[in-house]
Design an enzyme around this catalytic site. Structure first.
Site, PDB file in Angstrom:
ATOM      1  N   HIS A   1       0.818  -1.220   0.000  1.00 26.50           N
ATOM      2  CA  HIS A   1       0.000   0.000   0.000  1.00 26.50           C
ATOM      3  C   HIS A   1       0.851   1.268   0.000  1.00 26.50           C
ATOM      4  CE1 HIS A   1       0.782   0.920   4.285  1.00 26.50           C
ATOM      5  NE2 HIS A   1       0.762  -0.397   4.451  1.00 26.50           N
ATOM      6  N   ASP A   2       0.398   2.237  -0.757  1.00 29.48           N
ATOM      7  CA  ASP A   2       0.984   3.580  -0.794  1.00 29.48           C
ATOM      8  C   ASP A   2       2.415   3.609  -1.319  1.00 29.48           C
ATOM      9  OD1 ASP A   2      -1.259   5.210   0.582  1.00 29.48           O
ATOM     10  OD2 ASP A   2      -0.933   3.503   1.915  1.00 29.48           O
TER      11      ASP A   2
ATOM     12  N   GLY B   1       5.165  -1.043   2.695  1.00 27.88           N
ATOM     13  CA  GLY B   1       4.361   0.138   2.446  1.00 27.88           C
ATOM     14  C   GLY B   1       5.170   1.412   2.326  1.00 27.88           C
TER      15      GLY B   1
END
Length: 262
Positions: free
Chosen positions: A121-122, A139
């Site tokens: 994520h991200d 992440g």
């Protein structure tokens, strides 16, 4: 007409260009948008608010746009954005973002992502990168243009990897990697700069000399990071042709929050 195999499940709310192909047993969710010329291989799952651009090729068995692997995630609306002309090999997993970090994972254009890679994520991946098999990004990782990552390499959360860097096989990347550098190992160590890659991209002799000098300043002269930044900034006047490369390095060092690989 969109070429959808009879065994694939494509939600009627999904937005697929008429030239998209979807292979056997693939699943495409309602919030997915896919651009012209992209192919989704057999058994792939594309879900969540995922936008995919043109002329990408996803090989079989990848999971694209699933919920982030973050215990704080509670089902919020987040997204994954993928650009154009990317090649994604088998068994890759790309996750959407989490709200506290902007809620967005992005992958740019012309990336070559081999089997079993994970992009958490991200993360934000730029353009023209190569990730060999089993590259694993935690992440919030940032990967610059033209980065090459060797197989079985793990990159710690919040790490930044500068443009044109090369990370060797089975490296443990826990600190920021400056642009142009060649690193590998566990613990990670800087072995030189990415001469071969830069030559392949058409760097002139003057630009290569400037990169070599930046490497020397950072790693061979015993300077503090602040002293090294000041010395690197001075190179722009000495070699105007390499001024953009110097600016790239200087900006990266100014923004290095985890310390740089040594």
């Amino acid at each position: 007409m969109t070429q959808i195999h009879q065994t694939a499940i494509v939600d009627p709310k999904a937005q697929l260009d008429s030239t998209v192909s979807v292979g056997p047993y693939a699943v495409v969710g309602p919030e997915v948008r896919i651009g012209a010329g992209t192919s989704i291989g057999a058994h792939c799952v594309v879900e969540g608010r995922t936008t995919i651009g043109r002329d990408n090729r996803f090989f079989q068995f990848s999971s694209i746009g699933a919920d982030p692997q973050d215990k704080k995630y509670k089902g919020e609306d987040t997204e994954l954005i993928i650009g154009d002309r990317n090649t994604v090999r088998e068994f890759c997993t790309f996750n959407r973002g989490v709200p506290g970090a902007g809620g967005r994972t992005t992958i740019g254009d012309d990336n070559w992502i081999m089997a079993y890679c994970h992009i958490a994520h991200d993360c934000h991946i730029a353009n023209n990168t190569t990730m060999a098999n089993n590259t694993t990004l935690a992440g919030h990782v940032l990967i610059g243009d033209w980065v090459t990552v060797g197989g079985l390499t793990g990159i710690h959360q919040f790490v930044k990897v500068g443009a044109h860097a090369m990370l060797g096989f089975a490296s443990a990347v826990t600190q920021d990697v400056p642009p142009f550098m060649l690193v590998d190992g566990n613990p990670l160590a800087v072995r030189g700069f990415n001469t071969v890659g830069l030559k392949r991209r058409g760097f002139s002799a003057a630009r290569l000399a400037a990169v070599k000098q930046m490497h020397r300043i950072l790693y061979r002269e015993g300077k503090t990071l602040q002293e090294a930044r000041e010395a690197i900034d001075a190179l722009a006047a000495q070699s105007p042709e390499a001024a953009p490369d110097v600016a790239l390095m200087s900006g990266f060092l100014a923004d290095a929050t985890r310390g740089i690989a040594r």
